[in-house]
Design a protein around this motif. Structure first.
Motif, PDB file in Angstrom:
ATOM      1  N   VAL A   1       0.870  -1.172   0.000  1.00 19.89           N
ATOM      2  CA  VAL A   1       0.000   0.000   0.000  1.00 19.89           C
ATOM      3  C   VAL A   1       0.909   1.224   0.000  1.00 19.89           C
ATOM      4  CG1 VAL A   1      -1.792   1.268   1.236  1.00 19.89           C
ATOM      5  CG2 VAL A   1      -1.784  -1.240   1.288  1.00 19.89           C
TER       6      VAL A   1
ATOM      7  N   ALA B   1      -2.016   6.320  -0.285  1.00 17.40           N
ATOM      8  CA  ALA B   1      -3.195   5.465  -0.110  1.00 17.40           C
ATOM      9  C   ALA B   1      -3.384   5.112   1.360  1.00 17.40           C
ATOM     10  CB  ALA B   1      -3.070   4.203  -0.950  1.00 17.40           C
TER      11      ALA B   1
ATOM     12  N   SER C   1      -5.176   7.845   3.062  1.00 17.46           N
ATOM     13  CA  SER C   1      -6.611   7.820   2.731  1.00 17.46           C
ATOM     14  C   SER C   1      -7.346   6.748   3.522  1.00 17.46           C
ATOM     15  CB  SER C   1      -6.807   7.577   1.232  1.00 17.46           C
ATOM     16  OG  SER C   1      -6.276   8.636   0.488  1.00 17.46           O
ATOM     17  N   TRP C   2      -6.765   5.553   3.602  1.00 14.59           N
ATOM     18  CA  TRP C   2      -7.400   4.483   4.367  1.00 14.59           C
ATOM     19  C   TRP C   2      -7.496   4.850   5.843  1.00 14.59           C
ATOM     20  CZ3 TRP C   2     -10.377   1.047   2.379  1.00 14.59           C
ATOM     21  CH2 TRP C   2     -10.151   0.564   1.104  1.00 14.59           C
TER      22      TRP C   2
ATOM     23  N   ALA D   1      -7.177  -2.878   4.872  1.00 18.40           N
ATOM     24  CA  ALA D   1      -7.255  -2.045   3.671  1.00 18.40           C
ATOM     25  C   ALA D   1      -7.107  -2.892   2.414  1.00 18.40           C
ATOM     26  CB  ALA D   1      -6.180  -0.967   3.715  1.00 18.40           C
ATOM     27  N   VAL D   2      -6.193  -3.841   2.461  1.00 18.22           N
ATOM     28  CA  VAL D   2      -5.996  -4.727   1.308  1.00 18.22           C
ATOM     29  C   VAL D   2      -7.251  -5.557   1.062  1.00 18.22           C
ATOM     30  CG1 VAL D   2      -4.683  -6.710   0.442  1.00 18.22           C
ATOM     31  CG2 VAL D   2      -3.487  -4.795   1.524  1.00 18.22           C
TER      32      VAL D   2
ATOM     33  N   TRP E   1     -10.360  -4.796   1.878  1.00 19.34           N
ATOM     34  CA  TRP E   1     -11.384  -3.922   1.320  1.00 19.34           C
ATOM     35  C   TRP E   1     -11.115  -3.645  -0.149  1.00 19.34           C
ATOM     36  CZ3 TRP E   1     -15.908  -3.395   3.228  1.00 19.34           C
ATOM     37  CH2 TRP E   1     -16.142  -3.326   4.599  1.00 19.34           C
ATOM     38  N   ARG E   2      -9.863  -3.373  -0.470  1.00 15.92           N
ATOM     39  CA  ARG E   2      -9.499  -3.073  -1.857  1.00 15.92           C
ATOM     40  C   ARG E   2      -9.802  -4.258  -2.770  1.00 15.92           C
ATOM     41  NH1 ARG E   2      -3.551  -1.490  -2.336  1.00 15.92           N
ATOM     42  NH2 ARG E   2      -3.312  -3.728  -2.266  1.00 15.92           N
TER      43      ARG E   2
ATOM     44  N   GLY F   1     -13.216  -4.484  -3.842  1.00 19.45           N
ATOM     45  CA  GLY F   1     -13.674  -3.408  -4.703  1.00 19.45           C
ATOM     46  C   GLY F   1     -14.130  -2.169  -3.955  1.00 19.45           C
TER      47      GLY F   1
ATOM     48  N   HIS G   1     -13.239   1.266  -1.759  1.00 18.92           N
ATOM     49  CA  HIS G   1     -12.173   2.260  -1.716  1.00 18.92           C
ATOM     50  C   HIS G   1     -12.315   3.124  -0.470  1.00 18.92           C
ATOM     51  CE1 HIS G   1     -11.120   1.073  -5.756  1.00 18.92           C
ATOM     52  NE2 HIS G   1     -12.411   1.094  -6.048  1.00 18.92           N
ATOM     53  N   PRO G   2     -11.284   3.860  -0.112  1.00 22.57           N
ATOM     54  CA  PRO G   2     -11.360   4.687   1.091  1.00 22.57           C
ATOM     55  C   PRO G   2     -12.558   5.641   1.109  1.00 22.57           C
ATOM     56  CG  PRO G   2      -9.105   4.640   0.311  1.00 22.57           C
ATOM     57  CD  PRO G   2      -9.942   3.952  -0.726  1.00 22.57           C
TER      58      PRO G   2
ATOM     59  N   VAL H   1     -15.687   3.187   2.020  1.00 17.48           N
ATOM     60  CA  VAL H   1     -15.613   2.140   3.045  1.00 17.48           C
ATOM     61  C   VAL H   1     -16.529   2.423   4.231  1.00 17.48           C
ATOM     62  CG1 VAL H   1     -13.623   3.042   4.335  1.00 17.48           C
ATOM     63  CG2 VAL H   1     -14.041   0.583   4.263  1.00 17.48           C
TER      64      VAL H   1
END
Length: 76
Positions: free
Chosen positions: A35, A39, A42-43, A54-55, A57-58, A61, A63-64, A67
């Protein structure tokens, strides 16, 4: 002249992380999960403080910027 080994990762540079207010230790954890520093900021602002979360969630699909909607909806 030697070519860089594509299998070898570049060394962790804490400077970009520290310039964004993230400690070198925390930055290293985010970096290990691939990451980028911006980014990660942002997370973290979105309430996701763990790089692995975060990974995940990414990969789902998310995004920050979206979420919180998922979290408020009871989806984690």
């Amino acid at each position: 002249m030697s070519c860089p080994d594509p299998q070898q990762e570049p060394a962790f540079d804490p400077e970009p992380w520290q310039s964004l207010g993230i400690s070198a230790r925390e930055g290293l954890e985010w970096w290990r999960h691939r990451v980028e520093a911006s980014a990660a900021v942002s997370w973290r602002r979105a309430g996701v403080s763990e790089p692995l979360d975060a990974v995940r969630w990414r990969l789902a699909g998310v995004h920050p910027g979206t979420v919180r909607e998922w979290v408020y909806g009871g989806i984690d």
